[in-house]
Design an enzyme around this catalytic site. Structure first.
Site, short mmCIF file in Angstrom:
data_model
loop_
_atom_site.label_atom_id
_atom_site.label_comp_id
_atom_site.label_asym_id
_atom_site.label_seq_id
_atom_site.Cartn_x
_atom_site.Cartn_y
_atom_site.Cartn_z
N HIS A 197 0.90 -0.99 -0.05
CA HIS A 197 -0.14 0.23 -0.02
C HIS A 197 0.67 1.18 -0.06
O HIS A 197 2.09 1.35 0.32
CB HIS A 197 -0.83 -0.12 1.42
N THR A 199 0.90 4.55 2.11
CA THR A 199 0.24 5.24 3.24
C THR A 199 -0.06 6.62 2.81
O THR A 199 0.81 7.43 2.44
CB THR A 199 0.97 5.32 4.47
N HIS A 216 5.20 6.59 -1.24
CA HIS A 216 6.02 5.44 -1.55
C HIS A 216 5.13 3.98 -1.39
O HIS A 216 4.16 4.18 -0.58
CB HIS A 216 7.32 5.31 -0.57
N THR A 219 6.23 0.62 0.71
CA THR A 219 7.29 -0.08 1.14
C THR A 219 7.31 -1.74 0.69
O THR A 219 6.14 -2.34 0.43
CB THR A 219 7.02 -0.27 2.60
O1 ACK Z 1 5.16 1.69 4.80
P1 ACK Z 1 4.44 2.59 5.51
O2 ACK Z 1 4.18 3.94 4.57
O3 ACK Z 1 5.28 2.87 6.85
O4 ACK Z 1 3.37 1.92 5.88
C1 ACK Z 1 3.23 1.51 7.17
C2 ACK Z 1 1.68 2.04 7.86
O5 ACK Z 1 1.76 3.26 8.49
C3 ACK Z 1 1.64 0.95 9.11
O6 ACK Z 1 2.36 0.98 9.92
C4 ACK Z 1 3.32 3.58 8.17
N1 ACK Z 1 3.85 4.33 9.45
C5 ACK Z 1 4.12 3.98 10.51
N2 ACK Z 1 4.25 5.07 11.49
C6 ACK Z 1 4.29 6.07 10.72
C7 ACK Z 1 4.27 7.43 11.17
N3 ACK Z 1 4.70 7.90 12.16
N4 ACK Z 1 4.13 8.45 9.98
C8 ACK Z 1 3.62 7.98 8.99
N5 ACK Z 1 3.57 6.80 8.47
C9 ACK Z 1 3.82 5.79 9.46
C10 ACK Z 1 4.29 2.57 7.88
#
Ligand code: ACK
Length: 222
Positions: A70, A72, A150, A152
């Site tokens: 996904h 975010t 992005h 991941t």
């Molecule tokens: O790979 P990502 O974008 O990085 O997707 C996961 C998702 O949320 C579930 O954990 C993202 N994530 C985790 N902590 C944060 C944060 N503090 N700010 C923005 N994205 C986050 C994580």
């Protein structure tokens, strides 16, 4: 007025459709395999904690892969994260919920910590992008909106997924400072493109052909 409050998700984002998710996982493997086989990569393994010319299996190095691929949009932490309610309350968020979107992948990157796909958001997708998404993690720098967007694809053991977007901003920060990276070869096939090296184990391939993946904008509550 109802006393019931909307539940906020762990995060809002674009979730890849199953077929495109499977195919992007394969593309990611292909990227890591080709990158790991590059002579230039084998000569620059120190940043990954290995002696040069050691055979590093990048698929093993990135031991963790997300359960759901996904992008975010807004991390809410079930409402604990700053600005979550304001984000969820926006008309554009409500209106877009469960709508389909095509995401455009322009580059793939790997660092000793993370492997990910860089996205170029459309105007429509940018409407769902929080104003402070970049500032939140790098308050001292300024970036074009959507720079952090992005997917991941994997992380090294002990590294959190949130690191991928931070690593991507690190690349963009160098590019903004006029660093194009060292041109160190090309990948072929589905990951065709020029490979750039940015020191400290930071590799990026700018794809000759953008990869498009179908997704649905929604919330993750798991
Ligand atoms: O790979 P990502 O974008 O990085 O997707 C996961 C998702 O949320 C579930 O954990 C993202 N994530 C985790 N902590 C944060 C944060 N503090 N700010 C923005 N994205 C986050 C994580």
């Amino acid at each position: 007025p109802s006393l019931e409050k909307d539940l906020l998700p762990l995060y809002f984002g674009w979730f890849l459709a199953k077929r495109d998710e499977d195919s992007l996982r394969k593309t990611s493997h292909e990227f890591l395999e080709q990158l790991g086989n590059l002579k230039a990569f084998k000569k620059r393994l120190l940043a990954y904690g290995y002696e040069d010319k050691h055979k590093l299996d990048l698929l093993k190095h990135f031991a963790k892969t997300p359960n759901i691929l996904h992008c975010t949009a807004k991390f809410c932490d079930y409402g604990k994260a700053v600005g979550s309610e304001e984000y969820a309350r926006q008309e554009v968020v409500k209106k877009s919920y469960s709508k389909g979107y095509t995401l455009h992948i322009t580059a793939l990157f790997a660092t000793p910590r993370t492997v990910g796909a860089r996205l170029e958001l459309t105007e429509e997708q940018l409407l769902l992008w929080p104003l402070d998404a970049e500032r939140e993690v790098m308050p001292k720098d300024s970036f074009p909106r959507g720079s952090r967007a992005h997917i991941t694809l994997g992380t090294a053991a002990e590294v959190q997924d949130v690191q991928t977007g931070i690593d991507l901003l690190e690349f963009i920060k160098l590019q903004q400072a006029g660093r194009e990276g060292e041109s160190l070869g090309e990948l072929t096939g589905s990951v065709a493109g020029k490979v750039s090296y940015f020191d400290n184990g930071m590799w990026m391939v700018n794809l000759s052909r953008k990869i498009e993946v179908k997704s649905i904008f929604s919330g993750y509550y798991g």
